[in-house]
Scaffold this motif. Structure first.
Motif: not given
Length: 498
Positions: A367-372, A407-408, A412-413, A432-435
């Motif tokens: 999903h091209a989401v970065s993970l921390r 999200w853009r 995406r994190s 950090t989505g819509k909550g």
């Protein structure tokens, strides 16, 4: 008839680039030198003729006068003698040379003609090459990566020592061997296809090969990651270059991950069915109880009126027995579903997170989401069924990743962190989505809530059930700026217990 006059021969001899000295065979005195020798040594011919060995040789012990005389005498006795000699020029500059002394029988008597050339650069080059070769040999011996070059038929043209170590054979034994013979049939087929398609200028190709160990069990087979490319080194070494290293541990870990994933899916389905069975048992038990009461009421009224005949009584008895049977089935089902096998063990919660990281990373990349990741260095010992807890962590992480995929790309994190919270070990999944501000937060974990159009919310309900059965807690809350944080906590194990 000679095409040259005697004077022409002298001119040709003088034009030779090699330095030439002519010594008397008996006295070893210099009789003549060509211009190249005079130039290299810095002496005129008249200055050279009276010189002795100490005047024109290095003062080092290997170049003492008696050693030089013995060398020239060997040429007189044997006809030819070659040494490395260090001449010294008039200005004191050392000239490292390869000197070849040859006996020549002239009309006046035998002489020794010495030809020498400056090899200082060659010696330096040889030293550099020797040093480089030594380093390369040391590197190749200690490489984790094997190197082989195959001809068009798949036979080994070259094999490094590390390749022999990886394949469990001496490098010499690999020479001219059929490389495909070392591989399992499926991997041999991949190699044959590469040999057929690889050509000059092609891009490197990556593959996996399985080594077939004769007489061994499958569990002992070894896997290699291989990079293949066609090479042609100055027409000296031409063929398919294979760079390979052992990835057996990685492949086995992937297999274990797949087995774990299948097991987790099985557990998820099993627990989901349990939750649904509990709900069904709860709902069905009420109408069964009501039906039982209605039957009892009808029987009581019929008995009072005296209008109940044998057949009616038989029907009411049969209905009562069936209702009792249905209640007993539901009671057994409920008891079976509620029962949880005690397969807990002491484990560090950080280790569970590490086990889940592979699957979470894969989903995030999809999903091209970065993970921390922020994992505490403190130990987080807990008593739990680690596969179930891993299922909860992945469920929370997958939900966050799916939320952020809407999200853009630059936004995406997802953050996953571990730590201590009082007497609990804690895992937080932050997006950090819509909550959750427009959702029924108090019903998120009861199985009735889902923000997905085609979902049923059983994932969070299952997660809540697993955590609470372990004596922990799970909660969700909005972030200050944007998004949501899901936290799960498990009681820390007694650190004094082993």
């Amino acid at each position: 008839m000679s095409p040259f006059e005697p004077a022409d021969s002298a001119l040709l001899f003088a034009a030779i680039d090699h330095c030439v000295l002519v010594h008397d065979a008996q006295t070893k005195n210099i009789l003549w030198a060509n211009p190249a020798a005079c130039t290299a040594l810095g002496f005129t011919l008249d200055e050279l003729i009276p010189l002795k060995a100490p005047d024109m040789s290095s003062g080092a012990r290997p170049y003492r006068r008696e050693i030089g005389l013995a060398w020239l005498q060997r040429a007189v006795d044997e006809g030819v003698s070659t040494v490395e000699w260090c001449y010294r020029s008039k200005d004191g500059h050392d000239i490292w040379s390869e000197a070849r002394a040859v006996r020549v029988d002239l009309a006046r008597g035998p002489v020794v003609m010495v030809q020498f050339r400056d090899i200082a650069e060659e010696k330096a080059t040889r030293r550099d090459l020797s040093r480089t070769e030594g380093r390369l040999q040391a590197f190749l011996r200690n490489l984790d990566e094997g190197i082989v070059v195959l001809d068009d038929g798949g036979r080994v043209l070259f094999a490094s020592e590390s390749a022999g170590n990886l394949l469990g054979r001496e490098p010499a034994a690999l020479s001219a061997a059929d490389f495909a013979a070392f591989l399992a049939p499926d991997s041999a087929a991949v190699l044959q296809e590469l040999l057929a398609t690889s050509g000059r200028g092609g891009q490197p190709t990556d593959a996996r090969y399985r080594l077939s160990v004769s007489g061994a069990q499958d569990t002992l087979d070894r896997w290699f990651a291989v990079r293949c490319q066609y090479i042609d080194i100055q027409h000296d070494l031409r063929g398919l270059l294979l760079l390979f290293h052992d990835i057996t541990a990685t492949v086995r870990a992937e297999e274990e991950h797949r087995r774990d994933a299948q097991y987790l899916n099985h557990l998820a389905r099993y627990n989901a069915m349990g939750d649904m069975a509990m709900a069904i048992a709860h709902e069905v038990s009420q109408p069964i109880s009501a039906a039982h009461n209605f039957v009892a009421g009808v029987r009581s009224r019929l008995d009072r009126d005296g209008s109940a005949g044998p057949q009616l009584n038989w029907g009411l008895d049969a209905a009562t027995r069936q209702l009792d049977r249905a209640a007993q089935i539901l009671q057994s089902l409920r008891a079976y579903v509620v029962r949880l096998e005690q397969s807990q063990q002491r484990v560090d919660l950080n280790d569970i997170i590490a086990d889940c990281a592979y699957f979470i990373d894969v989903r995030a990349r999809q999903h091209a989401v970065s993970l921390r990741w922020e994992r505490t260095d403190d130990p987080l010992p807990v008593h739990c069924e680690k596969v179930l807890i891993g299922q909860v962590v992945m469920n929370l992480a997958f939900n966050a990743i799916e939320e952020m995929s809407r999200w853009r790309a630059e936004e995406r994190s997802v953050e996953i962190r571990t730590g201590r919270h009082g007497d609990f070990a804690e895992v937080c999944v932050v997006d950090t989505g819509k909550g959750l501000s427009d959702l029924h937060v108090d019903r998120i974990f009861d199985g009735a809530f889902s923000s997905k159009g085609n979902g049923h919310g059983i994932g969070l309900a299952l997660s809540h059930r697993i955590i609470t059965r372990h004596g922990g807690e799970i909660e969700a809350a909005d972030n200050t700026r944007r998004g949501a944080t899901f936290r799960l906590r498990l009681p820390l194990a007694d650190t004094d217990q082993q």
